[in-house]
Design a protein around this motif. Structure first.
Motif, PDB file in Angstrom:
ATOM      1  N   TRP A 179       0.848  -1.192   0.000  1.00 36.02           N
ATOM      2  CA  TRP A 179       0.000   0.000   0.000  1.00 36.02           C
ATOM      3  C   TRP A 179       0.880   1.237   0.000  1.00 36.02           C
ATOM      4  O   TRP A 179       1.942   1.255   0.608  1.00 36.02           O
ATOM      5  CB  TRP A 179      -0.893   0.017   1.244  1.00 36.02           C
ATOM      6  CG  TRP A 179      -1.705   1.256   1.345  1.00 36.02           C
ATOM      7  CD1 TRP A 179      -2.891   1.507   0.759  1.00 36.02           C
ATOM      8  CD2 TRP A 179      -1.355   2.439   2.084  1.00 36.02           C
ATOM      9  NE1 TRP A 179      -3.315   2.768   1.076  1.00 36.02           N
ATOM     10  CE2 TRP A 179      -2.397   3.364   1.878  1.00 36.02           C
ATOM     11  CE3 TRP A 179      -0.271   2.804   2.875  1.00 36.02           C
ATOM     12  CZ2 TRP A 179      -2.382   4.640   2.444  1.00 36.02           C
ATOM     13  CZ3 TRP A 179      -0.257   4.070   3.443  1.00 36.02           C
ATOM     14  CH2 TRP A 179      -1.307   4.976   3.233  1.00 36.02           C
ATOM     15  N   LYS A 180       0.455   2.256  -0.706  1.00 35.07           N
ATOM     16  CA  LYS A 180       1.191   3.524  -0.638  1.00 35.07           C
ATOM     17  C   LYS A 180       0.220   4.687  -0.714  1.00 35.07           C
ATOM     18  O   LYS A 180      -0.907   4.547  -1.177  1.00 35.07           O
ATOM     19  CB  LYS A 180       2.231   3.611  -1.739  1.00 35.07           C
ATOM     20  CG  LYS A 180       1.669   3.605  -3.151  1.00 35.07           C
ATOM     21  CD  LYS A 180       2.809   3.568  -4.136  1.00 35.07           C
ATOM     22  CE  LYS A 180       2.330   3.639  -5.567  1.00 35.07           C
ATOM     23  NZ  LYS A 180       1.659   4.879  -5.925  1.00 35.07           N
ATOM     24  N   TRP A 181       0.699   5.811  -0.231  1.00 37.67           N
ATOM     25  CA  TRP A 181      -0.144   7.010  -0.242  1.00 37.67           C
ATOM     26  C   TRP A 181      -0.402   7.410  -1.681  1.00 37.67           C
ATOM     27  O   TRP A 181       0.451   7.229  -2.557  1.00 37.67           O
ATOM     28  CB  TRP A 181       0.571   8.152   0.471  1.00 37.67           C
ATOM     29  CG  TRP A 181       0.719   7.956   1.942  1.00 37.67           C
ATOM     30  CD1 TRP A 181       1.735   7.300   2.561  1.00 37.67           C
ATOM     31  CD2 TRP A 181      -0.141   8.418   2.956  1.00 37.67           C
ATOM     32  NE1 TRP A 181       1.561   7.327   3.907  1.00 37.67           N
ATOM     33  CE2 TRP A 181       0.409   8.022   4.196  1.00 37.67           C
ATOM     34  CE3 TRP A 181      -1.330   9.149   2.975  1.00 37.67           C
ATOM     35  CZ2 TRP A 181      -0.183   8.321   5.412  1.00 37.67           C
ATOM     36  CZ3 TRP A 181      -1.919   9.451   4.193  1.00 37.67           C
ATOM     37  CH2 TRP A 181      -1.352   9.032   5.398  1.00 37.67           C
ATOM     38  N   ASN A 182      -1.572   7.991  -1.890  1.00 41.25           N
ATOM     39  CA  ASN A 182      -1.875   8.495  -3.224  1.00 41.25           C
ATOM     40  C   ASN A 182      -1.224   9.854  -3.427  1.00 41.25           C
ATOM     41  O   ASN A 182      -1.057  10.619  -2.475  1.00 41.25           O
ATOM     42  CB  ASN A 182      -3.383   8.643  -3.400  1.00 41.25           C
ATOM     43  CG  ASN A 182      -4.035   7.294  -3.527  1.00 41.25           C
ATOM     44  OD1 ASN A 182      -3.439   6.364  -4.062  1.00 41.25           O
ATOM     45  ND2 ASN A 182      -5.240   7.190  -3.009  1.00 41.25           N
ATOM     46  N   LYS A 183      -0.910  10.111  -4.650  1.00 39.53           N
ATOM     47  CA  LYS A 183      -0.382  11.430  -4.983  1.00 39.53           C
ATOM     48  C   LYS A 183      -1.555  12.411  -4.929  1.00 39.53           C
ATOM     49  O   LYS A 183      -2.653  12.125  -5.417  1.00 39.53           O
ATOM     50  CB  LYS A 183       0.177  11.365  -6.391  1.00 39.53           C
ATOM     51  CG  LYS A 183       1.062  12.506  -6.753  1.00 39.53           C
ATOM     52  CD  LYS A 183       1.610  12.250  -8.143  1.00 39.53           C
ATOM     53  CE  LYS A 183       1.768  13.569  -8.845  1.00 39.53           C
ATOM     54  NZ  LYS A 183       2.122  13.389 -10.243  1.00 39.53           N
ATOM     55  N   PRO A 184      -1.356  13.573  -4.313  1.00 40.06           N
ATOM     56  CA  PRO A 184      -2.452  14.537  -4.247  1.00 40.06           C
ATOM     57  C   PRO A 184      -2.833  15.018  -5.648  1.00 40.06           C
ATOM     58  O   PRO A 184      -2.002  14.986  -6.554  1.00 40.06           O
ATOM     59  CB  PRO A 184      -1.883  15.687  -3.422  1.00 40.06           C
ATOM     60  CG  PRO A 184      -0.523  15.300  -3.031  1.00 40.06           C
ATOM     61  CD  PRO A 184      -0.126  14.064  -3.724  1.00 40.06           C
TER      62      PRO A 184
ATOM     63  N   ARG B 430       5.271  11.294   0.385  1.00 40.75           N
ATOM     64  CA  ARG B 430       4.867   9.933   0.772  1.00 40.75           C
ATOM     65  C   ARG B 430       4.515   9.110  -0.466  1.00 40.75           C
ATOM     66  O   ARG B 430       4.936   7.958  -0.595  1.00 40.75           O
ATOM     67  CB  ARG B 430       3.653   9.987   1.690  1.00 40.75           C
ATOM     68  CG  ARG B 430       4.018  10.272   3.125  1.00 40.75           C
ATOM     69  CD  ARG B 430       2.752  10.477   3.928  1.00 40.75           C
ATOM     70  NE  ARG B 430       3.044  10.522   5.357  1.00 40.75           N
ATOM     71  CZ  ARG B 430       2.185  10.967   6.257  1.00 40.75           C
ATOM     72  NH1 ARG B 430       0.993  11.414   5.886  1.00 40.75           N
ATOM     73  NH2 ARG B 430       2.501  10.971   7.527  1.00 40.75           N
ATOM     74  N   ALA B 431       3.756   9.714  -1.371  1.00 39.54           N
ATOM     75  CA  ALA B 431       3.364   8.997  -2.588  1.00 39.54           C
ATOM     76  C   ALA B 431       4.601   8.620  -3.392  1.00 39.54           C
ATOM     77  O   ALA B 431       4.748   7.475  -3.841  1.00 39.54           O
ATOM     78  CB  ALA B 431       2.425   9.857  -3.416  1.00 39.54           C
ATOM     79  N   GLY B 434       6.545   5.882  -1.738  1.00 34.88           N
ATOM     80  CA  GLY B 434       5.880   4.592  -1.936  1.00 34.88           C
ATOM     81  C   GLY B 434       6.160   4.036  -3.313  1.00 34.88           C
ATOM     82  O   GLY B 434       6.516   2.873  -3.469  1.00 34.88           O
ATOM     83  N   THR B 435       6.034   4.909  -4.315  1.00 40.66           N
ATOM     84  CA  THR B 435       6.286   4.461  -5.681  1.00 40.66           C
ATOM     85  C   THR B 435       7.733   4.010  -5.844  1.00 40.66           C
ATOM     86  O   THR B 435       8.017   2.996  -6.484  1.00 40.66           O
ATOM     87  CB  THR B 435       5.978   5.603  -6.668  1.00 40.66           C
ATOM     88  OG1 THR B 435       4.698   6.116  -6.366  1.00 40.66           O
ATOM     89  CG2 THR B 435       6.009   5.105  -8.089  1.00 40.66           C
ATOM     90  N   GLN B 438       8.261   0.699  -4.365  1.00 41.86           N
ATOM     91  CA  GLN B 438       7.698  -0.325  -5.242  1.00 41.86           C
ATOM     92  C   GLN B 438       8.603  -0.563  -6.448  1.00 41.86           C
ATOM     93  O   GLN B 438       8.849  -1.693  -6.865  1.00 41.86           O
ATOM     94  CB  GLN B 438       6.298   0.121  -5.700  1.00 41.86           C
ATOM     95  CG  GLN B 438       5.476  -0.976  -6.367  1.00 41.86           C
ATOM     96  CD  GLN B 438       5.352  -2.212  -5.495  1.00 41.86           C
ATOM     97  OE1 GLN B 438       5.031  -2.120  -4.317  1.00 41.86           O
ATOM     98  NE2 GLN B 438       5.653  -3.374  -6.055  1.00 41.86           N
TER      99      GLN B 438
END
Lengths: 207, 871
Positions: A179-184, B430-431, B434-435, B438
């Motif tokens: 799971w990862k945070w979504n990009k705003p 954070r996004a 995360g990417t 991954q």
């Protein structure tokens, strides 16, 4: 000798230049032998960028052959598993305009999949084992086969040869671990020069 | 007081710490249902060790740590496990994960804890194990398993232990109240941790200067101990691990490394107390202090809460007004995350439950464009460039983000807090992180895939090359053999080539013979074929009458085919009889061959005899018979074709003509051959078969001349040869431990019996006859030839035969003398072998010895006989 050269500047220049040419030639010749690069570095770099599913959707037998083909001038948009991201990366590397994915070779998958063998139905024909480019299917003749999910790249190559159609391509289960945070959302959508002018009405009422 | 350092950046948000400090530390009633997620820590999820329906006590372990970086889970009250299932987790994703669900019985019975008074005298490893068993994970918020932090690598000596009482985030006061109420325990826990870490040179408790009561309590408790209490100016985010280390020691933790790499271990005060309680009282981590705060609550305070208590239960106890609440946050306002559901439990890392009103925490203002003011860079405690990172994150340029060291971002939110354009910077990071994580995983996987694929290619290429090499080798060998054969032929050397060829022919014949069933069976088979063909035909006709259109035509074709087949089968049946008679005549001609059809020696003889009887004239005859058969069939076909007026008529006609020609030529040949047949031994083909025929013929002739006694002797010799072979086979089987051992043993026994019988007969026939034929058997016993193939056996037969012939022409005395001579040479040979066996320490030594003794005895006996016969 020295005197002679002084009086003949043209000859002196000629000798000097020839001497320099010989020295540099020797240095370059030595370097060419000593620091020779084995293999094709651009192919290696391209191979690094490709997703290594070895699915053959690009019509080449594996990722490296496609990398070689790109190095020889083939189109860079033939890799559906890599998708646009891979195309962009290759375009960056080769310093060319990034084209969109060539639909002829397939569409970019929304979700990653892995092969799953319905083990009750498997007859143990080993055809999928021979088809798997990753050696990710375990089994023996007349024994049930199974997929090592961690090694499966979701290339689909095992589905076709199965005589009893017991292989499914299942989407990879996503959980907490990936799971990862979504990009705003992009700023432009909301962009107003004077933000206070566009405050939500509720807030105005509250104030 | 020691020197303190400062961190770059940082912000001073409204503290909001007083609300929750108005009331003393409280408790909440036990909920009816508790939920224990298996993953409350960083690392592998714990593994359940209870089953549904099991009753557990408070403090009982219900899930075990799985792997090194993991933590156990304990029941926090007594009750029954009602489910082990996926429940919503207290996680920003709002995803579900495996949890153990416990129905509390309200009795709150505790399991017996193993207290330990003198814990400092225990081994460090034991203490770490106790902490691990208690399931303690960092209680400051990250939840890293404490036991792992307390076992640093041997090459990383720890010189500083820092206890973190900073609690820099607004609203949260859980650590503050803990320091106020349990200062003694904190100091004891600190000393315990210092003991485990081999007494580092510096032990510091760092507390921000906005908690005067806590500082006073800890300073008082720390008096007389080596624990240093340091207070420093309040600034967010001083409580971050790396930031606190920098403030207290001036050292910076290298990018991507852990504090232990610079000799520092940092623990939260809550963790310290939990570790102390685990070691001193044996109490596992089943409760923690949590701040429950926010204007949407009637009561704001700190509570001691059992882990697993659902948050809605806690909120209900504090008069939560859902309408007033803007949202529900777990953790502080800076780094916490919003909850979408309130049925998630309090876990090891839940330090605050924040329920602010809209007024208290208004929704984020609309985002505007970055004006490149640079305030974020000034606020960043990690000295990064948030603005640059924002551009790259928005453009998804991960290489550049890497270059900007985005992985060093602690996601404290200081940059977002100061941003005048209200850009949610941290969310971008954070996004992006995360990417990138991954991508790193994908990259690793693709590298592994590449390796596997390359390895596979290599393996296939290798296998292919090996196959090719083998093929070439075979080709070469075949060519060599052919050349040699040709050379031999040219040189007129027959025997060497012929044995090899004879071998092949022999095995082929043997297998053919094995396949060949008895005439009755063959006939039955043919009959069955005819019946089945008839049945098929009938069925097809049936279907033909039912079918129509395309199908009908196809069926018609099939019927025709079936008819042909039926005809063929019938023909075969009609022509069947001659074949078995041929075989039986052969069998009658060769009594030796009837003995055992499976024995290669006998088969070889039979084969030779068969060839002999088939010799030129018969061969031609058989040929003619078969040709006539074919002619008849061809003519039939021709007739059929003519009847159907098919275009194949011409082709069939030529075929028939050709066959007729062939038959004529064969008949002519036969006519030419017949007169010379009896003497036509040197057959035109100078090959092994001819040689074998000759040999077998000679044998047959010899057999005819033999007296009954000689015949018996001959048989005995042959059986000896077979016996020898059988023994070798048995030995081989024993060596390889195959399951045929028993069968072979049985065969051997049978043969021995036969041998005895033959010997008896021989003795009965000629009482004076010396037991000559016993010798080969002994020889076999003494030294089994390593590879006595069919040839060796046949050679032995020939030799024995020659000897028999010679003996027949000798006087009894001469016979005996001859025997003595042969026995003597044999004895010499046996002795030599024995010596050799002794030298090599052969396991068959005893057998060799027995053989030698036997031979000696026999020699003696024969000498005696000679003396008696002379006298």
């Amino acid at each position: 000798m020295y005197e002679y050269l002084l009086t003949h500047p043209f000859l002196a220049a000629l000798i000097a230049l020839v001497a320099l040419a010989l020295v540099f030639g020797a240095v370059l010749g030595y370097a060419a032998v000593q620091f020779k690069v084995e293999g094709d570095p651009i192919v290696d770099q391209l191979d690094e960028l490709l997703p290594q599913t070895q699915c053959g959707q690009c019509s080449y037998p594996g990722c490296r052959p496609y990398a070689e083909a790109i190095a020889n001038g083939d189109a860079i948009n033939k890799c559906p598993p890599g998708g646009q991201a891979t195309i962009n990366a290759i375009a960056d590397l080769l310093d060319v305009e990034a084209p969109t994915l060539d639909e002829e070779h397939g569409e970019e998958a929304e979700v990653k999949t892995v092969a799953y063998i319905r083990e009750d139905e498997c007859i143990g024909c080993t055809k999928c084992i021979q088809a798997c480019p990753m050696d990710a299917i375990l089994g023996a003749a007349k024994q049930m086969h199974t997929v090592i999910a961690d090694e499966c790249t979701g290339c689909d190559l095992c589905v076709e040869p199965c005589p009893v159609d017991c292989i499914d391509m299942l989407p990879v289960a996503s959980g907490l671990s990936d799971w990862k945070w979504n990009k705003p959302p992009a700023v432009v959508e909301n962009f107003q020069l004077i933000a206070s002018d566009k405050q939500p009405e509720k807030d105005g009422a509250a104030a | 007081m020691r020197k303190i350092w400062s961190i770059p950046g940082g912000i001073h948000p409204e503290e909001n710490k007083s609300q929750s400090l108005q009331l003393p530390l409280g408790e909440v009633a036990l909920p009816s249902e508790l939920i224990f997620p298996l993953s409350q820590h960083i690392g592998a999820p714990a593994k359940p060790i209870v089953t549904v329906g099991e009753r557990v006590l408070a403090g009982q372990k219900i899930a075990d740590a799985k792997g090194m970086i993991s933590a156990a889970v304990h029941a926090s009250t007594s009750g029954t496990v009602t489910a082990i299932e996926d429940r919503t987790l207290p996680h920003p994703s709002g995803l579900s994960g495996p949890c153990i669900v416990l129905a509390a019985d309200g009795k709150d019975e505790f399991a017996a804890f193993e207290a330990c008074e003198d814990y400092l005298s225990l081994d460090k490893a034991v203490l770490v194990q106790k902490i691990r068993e208690a399931g303690i994970a960092g209680m400051g918020g990250a939840g890293f398993p404490t036991a792992v932090k307390l076992s640093p690598r041997a090459n990383q000596p720890i010189d500083t232990l820092i206890i973190n009482g900073t609690e820099c985030e607004p609203y949260i006061t859980a650590d503050d109240i803990l320091m106020q109420t349990q200062a003694e325990d904190i100091i004891k826990g600190t000393l315990l941790l210092a003991h485990i870490l081999s007494q580092p040179g510096r032990i510091v408790i760092g507390i921000e200067d906005n908690k005067p009561l806590a500082i006073a309590a800890i300073t008082q408790a720390a008096e007389g101990t080596p624990v240093e209490v340091v207070s420093f100016p309040t600034k967010y985010p001083s409580g971050g691990e790396k930031q606190l280390i920098q403030i207290l020691t001036g050292k910076e933790v290298p990018s991507g490394a852990l504090p232990s790499s610079i000799g520092i271990v940092l623990q939260n005060v809550g963790t310290t107390v939990a570790a102390y309680e685990a070691v001193r009282f044996g109490k596992p981590l089943i409760e923690r202090i949590t701040t429950v705060v926010g204007e949407a609550l009637a009561t704001q305070r700190n509570i001691r809460v059992r882990l697993g208590t659902p948050i809605h239960h806690v909120l209900a106890e504090h008069g939560f007004a859902e309408k007033k609440a803007m949202r529900l946050i777990v953790g502080g306002p800076m780094m916490g995350y919003a909850l979408e559901q309130d049925d998630v439990p309090v876990v090891k890392t839940t330090n605050c439950i924040l329920a602010p009103t809209k007024k208290e925490m208004p929704p984020p203002r609309p985002t505007q464009a970055c004006i490149r003011c640079g305030m974020c860079a000034e606020a960043c405690p990690a000295s990064l460039l948030p603005q640059q990172m924002y551009w790259y994150a928005a453009a998804e340029e991960y290489d550049r983000l890497e270059a900007q060291n985005i992985m060093d971002c602690i996601e404290c939110g200081a940059c977002s807090y100061v941003c005048p354009s209200n850009i949610p910077l941290v969310q971008y990071y954070r996004a992006a992180k995360g990417t990138m994580r991954q991508m790193a995983i994908d990259k690793e996987k693709s590298d592994r895939s590449r390796k596997r694929f390359e390895f596979r290619q290599e393996r296939i290429a290798k296998a292919e090359a090996e196959k090719e090499a083998k093929r070439l080798a075979r080709k070469k060998a075949a060519e060599l053999a052919k050349q040699k054969q040709e050379a031999d032929k040219a040189a007129g050397v027959q025997p060497s080539g012929h044995t090899a060829k004879a071998d092949i022919v022999a095995t082929a014949m043997a297998s053919a013979k094995a396949k060949q069933a008895t005439p009755e069976e063959q006939k039955a088979k043919l009959e069955r074929a005819v019946t089945s063909a008839e049945g098929r035909l009938e069925k097809l006709q049936q279907r033909h009458s039912d079918a129509d259109g395309d199908m009908k035509e196809r069926l018609a074709a099939q019927i025709k085919q079936a008819e042909l087949k039926l005809q063929e089968a019938k023909d075969k049946l009609a022509h069947f009889t001659p074949v078995p008679t041929a075989i039986t005549t052969v069998a009658a001609d060769a009594p030796a061959a009837t003995a055992d059809p499976n024995d290669p020696v006998a088969v070889a003889i039979a084969r030779a005899q068969a060839k002999m009887t088939m010799a030129p004239d018969e061969k031609l005859q058989a040929n003619i018979v078969s040709l006539t058969g074919r002619l008849a069939k061809a003519e039939e076909k021709l007739a059929a074709a003519k009847a159907e007026n098919s275009d194949k008529v011409d082709a069939l006609q030529t075929g028939v003509d050709k066959l007729k020609e062939k038959i004529a030529s064969a008949e002519q040949e036969l006519a030419e051959l017949t007169p010379s047949a009896p003497t036509a031994t040197p057959a035109p083909e100078q090959d092994a078969a001819a040689a074998a025929i000759e040999r077998a013929k000679a044998k047959a002739a010899a057999q005819a001349n033999l007296s009954p006694e000689d015949k018996l002797r001959d048989q005995l010799t042959s059986i000896n040869g077979r016996l020898e072979k059988a023994r070798i086979k048995l030995e081989q089987a024993q060596a390889e431990n195959t399951d045929t051992v028993a069968a072979l043993q049985l065969g051997l026994d049978k043969m021995l019996a036969k041998q005895d019988k033959l010997r008896d007969e021989l003795r009965a026939l000629n009482p004076n006859a010396p037991e000559l034929t016993d010798q080969p058997a002994t020889a076999a016993e003494v030294a089994p030839q390593p590879a006595p193939t069919v040839d060796a056996a046949t050679a032995a037969i020939e030799k024995a035969k020659a000897k028999a012939d010679a003996l027949a022409s000798m006087s009894p005395e001469d016979k005996l003398r001859d025997q003595i001579a042969s026995l003597e040479t044999r004895l010499d040979k046996a002795k030599q072998r024995l010596a050799k066996a002794e030298a090599e320490d052969d396991p068959n030594l005893d057998a060799f010895k027995a053989g030698v003794e036997k031979t000696e005895a026999k020699l003696q006996q024969t000498k005696q006989q000679l003396v008696t016969s002379n006298s």
